[in-house]
Write an enzyme that holds these catalytic residues in place. Structure first.
Site, mmCIF file in Angstrom:
data_model
loop_
_atom_site.group_PDB
_atom_site.id
_atom_site.type_symbol
_atom_site.label_atom_id
_atom_site.label_comp_id
_atom_site.label_asym_id
_atom_site.label_seq_id
_atom_site.Cartn_x
_atom_site.Cartn_y
_atom_site.Cartn_z
ATOM 1 C CD GLU A 110 24.290 11.105 34.849
ATOM 2 O OE1 GLU A 110 23.645 12.140 34.150
ATOM 3 O OE2 GLU A 110 23.658 10.014 35.086
ATOM 4 C CD GLU A 159 22.053 9.696 40.480
ATOM 5 O OE1 GLU A 159 21.326 9.942 39.318
ATOM 6 O OE2 GLU A 159 22.763 10.588 40.561
#
Length: 423
Positions: free
Chosen positions: A94, A241
């Site tokens: 991220e 995820e």
């Protein structure tokens, strides 16, 4: 079944204990947030596929120096392969949203890591990518109108070019839990949890007329559309995820055992059935559940510590509702692994393995003679997959019974053959 393994536990199990849990639960694919030496050693010889990560704090150094990147690969990858089955490297996590100051060197970091793999002739086996938060996608419903935040075009365009040219994939973290919370009831809970919706409650993309029955598919398709908006149409997506917390504090009422169980059970079924998404039906979206253990040492709200399926002692937090004989995760997924011929292996080796399976391996290969039900498709790979899988299941899917000198591999995707004989 694929799982993320976070390590922020006050009493983290040893790597040997982690691997014992993975084997007991028939988990064949894991993602680590680093490239921990002891963990990679413990995983060696298991055949478990491993995605390792370059931690965010190392990204700036690697993105600014190809020799630093080459050293990282030498130390963390070359010392472990092929004994440890490392199949991907996530360079940072991220990055655009968590450490935007490193964004300008992100693509360089991927290229330098990839170059080191090319030099070691590992680039065809180990893919390089970086995991994104789905928040880089704007206007995500309807999916056909979604696009990546234009601020990041100078990074996303070269990144997608890199993924396309190296035949890698876009890594995306998909959290319907957060989308549901942030929507302040605009998104029905059932829609976030993959629960069946009456047709009038399904979300319809007015441009494509595609029907969406869950948030997960809508986010994945929003990413596909965002890529096609930039003219990239052949980059697969892997969800690095996804999960749901099983406990929260008083202002997190939807973080419950029941919701977590419903979400993860339904997600696993959705992925194992190769349902795909409305935009790409039948194209399986490989997904890593977040996460294996409850990370009780994480800071922040209560839910942050409660995304796991197991506690530090390896005891289940809840038992997934999967169809199957038993109740534990292991019993439920036992019948959902298959042994198949690996892609791109030497045809002579494949034929030799097939001959062994049908001879000394005592597999009944009569279904594959001409005119028999499993003769078509008449390829060595298809026949080998039939024989390998029959042998693997006869050996009760024991460790090491799906190798055949390296030409076979375990998968959770049912080969077409499975429907013909022994599934």
């Amino acid at each position: 079944m694929s799982f993320n393994i976070g390590t922020a536990l006050s009493d983290m199990p040893s790597p040997t204990q982690v691997v014992a849990l993975l084997k007991a639960q028939k988990i064949f694919h894991v993602r680590l947030y680093d490239a921990d030496q002891a963990m990679l050693l413990a995983l060696s010889g298991t055949g478990i596929r491993v995605t390792v990560s370059v931690p965010n704090q190392q990204l700036l150094a690697i993105g600014q120096s190809n020799s630093t990147a080459a050293n990282w690969v030498a130390r963390n990858i070359l010392t472990h392969v092929p004994a440890t089955n490392i199949t991907a490297i996530s360079v940072g996590s991220e990055v655009l949203t968590a450490i935007p100051n490193a964004a300008p060197v992100l693509v360089s970091a991927l290229k330098y890591i990839h170059a080191a793999l090319v030099a070691a002739r590992l680039d065809s086996h180990i893919k390089v990518s970086t995991a994104h938060s789905s928040s880089i996608i704007l206007d995500s419903f309807p999916p056909s109108q979604a696009f990546f935040n234009r601020t990041w075009d100078p990074v996303m365009i070269p990144l997608l070019e890199f993924l396309q040219s190296t035949k890698s994939y876009l890594m995306l973290n998909v959290y319907p839990y957060y989308d549901y919370i942030q929507s302040r009831d605009a998104i029905p809970l059932d829609y976030a949890l993959f629960r069946p919706l009456p047709p009038n409650k399904e979300a319809v993309d007015s441009n494509t007329l595609l029907h969406y029955t869950n948030v997960f598919d809508a986010i994945v398709d929003a990413a596909y559309f965002s890529m096609s908006y930039l003219n990239f149409t052949n980059i697969p997506i892997v969800v690095t995820e996804s999960g749901w917390p099983s406990k929260g504090d008083s202002n997190e009422p939807d973080a419950t055992l029941d919701n977590a169980n419903t979400y993860n059970s339904n997600l696993i079924k959705h992925v194992i059935n190769n349902t795909g998404t409305p935009k790409h039906p039948g194209v399986a979206v490989s997904t890593f559940i977040y996460e294996l253990y409850n990370e009780d040492a994480r800071s922040g709200v209560v839910s942050e510590k409660n995304w796991g399926l197991f506690d530090g002692n390896g005891r289940p937090i809840y038992v997934l509702h999967l169809t199957g004989s038993g109740t534990m995760l292991a019993n439920d997924t036992t019948n959902q692994t298959y042994c198949v011929a690996r892609d791109g292996v030497d045809r002579k080796m494949l034929q030799a393995a097939l001959d062994w399976a049908c001879g000394p391996g005592k597999v009944d290969c009569s279904a594959m003679v001409q005119g028999a039900p499993c003769y078509e498709p008449d390829t060595v790979a298809a026949h080998a997959t039939y024989a390998f899988d029959a042998y693997y299941h006869r050996m009760a899917m024991a460790e090491g019974t799906c190798d055949f000198n390296g030409v076979a591999t375990v998968t959770t995707t049912d080969p077409i053959m499975g429907v013909m004989g022994h599934s």
